[in-house]
Write an enzyme that holds these catalytic residues in place. Structure first.
Site, short mmCIF file in Angstrom:
data_model
loop_
_atom_site.label_atom_id
_atom_site.label_comp_id
_atom_site.label_asym_id
_atom_site.label_seq_id
_atom_site.Cartn_x
_atom_site.Cartn_y
_atom_site.Cartn_z
N ASP A 89 0.89 -1.10 0.02
CA ASP A 89 -0.18 0.04 -0.01
C ASP A 89 0.93 1.38 -0.06
O ASP A 89 1.93 1.39 0.75
CB ASP A 89 -0.82 -0.12 1.33
N ILE A 90 0.59 2.05 -0.98
CA ILE A 90 1.58 3.25 -0.98
C ILE A 90 1.24 4.24 0.40
O ILE A 90 0.14 4.49 0.71
CB ILE A 90 0.98 4.25 -2.11
N ASN A 97 -2.07 13.10 -3.35
CA ASN A 97 -3.19 13.60 -3.99
C ASN A 97 -3.40 15.26 -3.66
O ASN A 97 -3.76 16.07 -4.45
CB ASN A 97 -4.56 12.94 -3.57
N ASP A 106 -2.61 9.67 -9.68
CA ASP A 106 -2.73 8.44 -10.71
C ASP A 106 -1.23 8.13 -11.36
O ASP A 106 -1.04 7.02 -11.45
CB ASP A 106 -3.74 8.91 -11.96
N GLU A 132 -4.80 2.66 -4.09
CA GLU A 132 -3.33 2.49 -4.02
C GLU A 132 -2.81 1.45 -3.46
O GLU A 132 -1.83 1.29 -2.75
CB GLU A 132 -2.76 3.84 -3.48
P1 GH3 Z 1 -1.25 5.24 4.61
O1 GH3 Z 1 0.09 5.57 4.68
O2 GH3 Z 1 -1.98 4.70 5.92
O3 GH3 Z 1 -1.80 4.46 3.74
O4 GH3 Z 1 -2.04 6.51 4.19
P2 GH3 Z 1 -2.81 7.07 2.94
O5 GH3 Z 1 -2.71 8.31 2.71
O6 GH3 Z 1 -2.32 6.03 1.72
O7 GH3 Z 1 -4.30 6.56 3.41
P3 GH3 Z 1 -5.39 5.91 2.70
O8 GH3 Z 1 -5.18 4.45 2.05
O9 GH3 Z 1 -6.64 6.04 3.54
O10 GH3 Z 1 -5.61 6.71 1.37
C1 GH3 Z 1 -5.89 6.28 0.19
C2 GH3 Z 1 -6.28 7.41 -0.71
O11 GH3 Z 1 -6.01 7.03 -2.11
C3 GH3 Z 1 -7.78 7.83 -0.70
C4 GH3 Z 1 -8.13 8.19 -2.07
O12 GH3 Z 1 -8.67 9.43 -2.29
C5 GH3 Z 1 -6.99 7.85 -2.86
N1 GH3 Z 1 -7.45 7.24 -4.19
C6 GH3 Z 1 -7.98 5.98 -4.33
N2 GH3 Z 1 -7.89 5.49 -5.53
C7 GH3 Z 1 -7.24 6.36 -6.29
C8 GH3 Z 1 -7.19 6.83 -7.67
O13 GH3 Z 1 -7.39 5.79 -8.50
N3 GH3 Z 1 -6.41 7.91 -7.98
C9 GH3 Z 1 -6.01 8.61 -7.04
N4 GH3 Z 1 -5.27 9.67 -7.36
N5 GH3 Z 1 -6.43 8.72 -5.85
C10 GH3 Z 1 -6.88 7.48 -5.28
MG MG Z 2 -2.11 4.10 1.44
MG MG Z 3 -4.74 2.31 1.20
#
Ligand code: GH3
Ligand code: MG
Ligand code: MG
Length: 239
Positions: A89-90, A97, A106, A132
């Site tokens: 997980d990123i 974003n 993206d 992500e």
């Molecule tokens: P953590 O280190 O705990 O993983 O923190 P995080 O900020 O990565 O937390 P989280 O997993 O809650 O955030 C994921 C974000 O990814 C939320 C959502 O807005 C964004 N996201 C989900 N799908 C996409 C996508 O297809 N494109 C983009 N640009 N953003 C996306």
């Molecule tokens: Mg994340």
């Molecule tokens: Mg996540």
């Protein structure tokens, strides 16, 4: 999305829609003569390909990952070979974003997919299973190699960066959780994924940009898995 009702047996085939979808997605179009059996076969193959891929990254999507995971659970139960499941997980992706915009986000997701796919063997299965979040299924991966393999994936991602059209450079990291399938035990895809997810959760809690793999050399067998195992043994067989 609303589920479509079953189509009538005499309704015309939606060939034009299928061809348009394929064209739009860049999947090669059938070149066999129109309305031939060969064209239908090519069309089915192309549609299967399309429904297995993630549109943003081009790697496998969650649907095909779940199929692959179920097949691997069966294989491990029959062969006793060890297989590793990693979930990546990123880290702090919301910040990426928020600071650089969704399009740059993206771009980072695409770069992460390429980095992950580029750091494992061709036989390994890499999929985007959430926004992500990615999964890597490594069949025939000895338990002793797990941490090394996962660490190679993590490092490759940490070395990757993207440059936005505005010229801004964005680096990123991933956290990785991993779990081996219990060999000889008929587990379920869900239980295996839960195990890997628990390790991902641990990697996040311990500071991110790291790998956590389920510690036991012989993976623990949950009560539910033990039940699944024993359910396959006819009553009285062990007496
Ligand atoms: P953590 O280190 O705990 O993983 O923190 P995080 O900020 O990565 O937390 P989280 O997993 O809650 O955030 C994921 C974000 O990814 C939320 C959502 O807005 C964004 N996201 C989900 N799908 C996409 C996508 O297809 N494109 C983009 N640009 N953003 C996306
Ligand atoms: Mg994340
Ligand atoms: Mg996540």
């Amino acid at each position: 999305m609303v589920a479509s009702s079953p189509r009538a047996a005499d309704a015309p085939l939606q060939l034009d829609t299928a061809l348009a979808l394929l064209q739009q997605s860049g999947v090669p179009l059938p070149d066999a003569p129109p309305h031939s059996t060969a064209q239908l076969q090519q069309l089915i193959d192309a549609l299967v390909e399309l429904s297995s891929r993630d549109a943003l990254t081009g790697i496998a999507n969650r649907r095909s990952f779940e199929l692959a995971l179920a097949r691997e659970v069966d294989r491990v139960a029959r062969s006793g070979e060890s297989a590793l499941l990693l979930v990546a997980d990123i880290d702090r992706f919301k910040r990426i974003n928020d600071s650089h915009g969704h399009a740059a986000g993206d771009q980072v997701i695409r770069a992460a997919a390429a980095a992950l796919a580029g750091s494992v063997r061709p036989m390994d299965f890499v999929a985007r299973i959430g926004g992500e979040e990615f999964a890597i299924l490594l069949p025939n991966c000895p338990v002793a190699f797990g941490p090394q393999v996962a660490e190679r994936v993590r490092r490759r991602a940490a070395r990757t960066a993207v440059t936005t059209p505005e010229g801004r450079r964005i680096a990123f990291t991933v956290s990785i959780g991993g779990a081996f399938a219990p060999p000889w035990v008929r587990s379920t895809p869900g239980l295996w994924l839960d195990r890997a997810d628990q390790q991902l959760y641990r990697a996040k809690n311990e500071g991110r940009d790291r790998v956590c793999i389920e510690a036991t050399a012989t993976p623990s067998v949950s009560a539910q898995e033990r039940q699944l195992l024993l359910a396959a043994v006819p009553a009285g067989a062990d007496e």
